[in-house]
Design an enzyme around this catalytic site. Structure first.
Site, short mmCIF file in Angstrom:
data_model
loop_
_atom_site.label_atom_id
_atom_site.label_comp_id
_atom_site.label_asym_id
_atom_site.label_seq_id
_atom_site.Cartn_x
_atom_site.Cartn_y
_atom_site.Cartn_z
N HIS A 131 7.07 29.76 -49.82
CA HIS A 131 8.44 30.23 -49.63
C HIS A 131 9.10 30.50 -50.97
CE1 HIS A 131 8.13 28.87 -45.42
NE2 HIS A 131 9.12 29.71 -45.21
N LYS A 135 14.41 27.67 -51.27
CA LYS A 135 14.27 26.87 -50.05
C LYS A 135 14.34 25.40 -50.41
CE LYS A 135 11.60 26.34 -45.82
NZ LYS A 135 12.83 26.51 -45.01
#
Length: 233
Positions: A131, A135
């Site tokens: 990600h 995040k």
């Protein structure tokens, strides 16, 4: 529908555009804890905020008997309490670790493969998620959902853990790179070959569309739901 967006960051803005394009009205766009005055009487709340504030945001809306669609991850120890509040207020709550229609099909594929592989001990199972660096939780909620799907279908595992698979602990590698919307892979490796299933998101638009579809679906319903109910229910 009249939709209130609680959490108006990147995801909130994309949801705004998709919901508007589908003919819905955005009645509030909030980055603060919602109150009845600033929510502006919505038919549904879509909540994409931060783990630290998600529970209070959801609780406040459910206590006003407003249905909530939630895509915030990292707060799930409080999910049973949220489900109790939804039931007590005769409203509805839908949580999704990932609202992408493709990812939810991937969840189903993952569980089927786990069932097929459960008696093949020569294969070692490993998960990987990649990600964007912004995040905040690791592993991702989607990776946890994938791990839970494997654990449910493979009695050799009892829990998941970060890093390498070890004994009955299913491993998840969590990698953070610049501007990656989300990639999830499940590997089954033996000494002679490897089986891999993988989902790669190209943008956040798929997550946003799924959240709006969930909001459309939940109208007139009471109870606690998942995207599985929306797609296969």
């Amino acid at each position: 529908m009249k939709i209130a967006l609680v959490g108006y960051g990147k995801m909130g803005k994309i949801i705004d555009g998709i919901a508007t394009s589908r003919g819905h009205e955005i009645v509030s766009r909030l980055n603060e804890t919602p109150t009845s005055e600033i929510l502006n009487d919505p038919d549904v709340v879509i909540e994409f905020s931060n783990p630290e504030v998600a529970f209070q945001n959801i609780k406040t809306c459910l206590e006003q008997s407003i249905p909530v669609i939630c895509g915030t991850t990292g707060w799930l120890t409080q999910k049973p309490e949220v489900e109790r509040i939804a039931a007590a207020n005769n409203t509805s709550f839908l949580y999704g670790s990932n609202f992408s229609l493709g990812v939810n099909l991937f969840f189903a594929l993952n569980e089927k493969l786990a069932d097929l592989m459960k008696n093949l001990g020569e294969y070692n199972v490993q998960l990987e998620e990649i990600h964007h660096t912004h995040k905040k939780d690791a592993p991702s909620g989607t990776a946890i959902s994938l791990a839970e799907g494997i654990i449910k279908n493979n009695p050799n595992f009892s829990a998941w853990k970060l890093e390498e698979t070890a004994e009955d602990q299913l491993g998840i590698f969590a990698i953070r790179e610049d501007e990656v919307p989300g990639t999830h892979s499940v590997f089954y490796r033996s000494d002679v070959d490897e089986i891999e299933i993988k989902h790669t998101a190209f943008s956040r638009d798929g997550f946003a569309l799924g959240a709006v579809i969930a909001a459309e679906w939940i109208q007139g319903k009471t109870g606690n739901f998942t995207m599985n109910d929306v797609l296969f229910g």
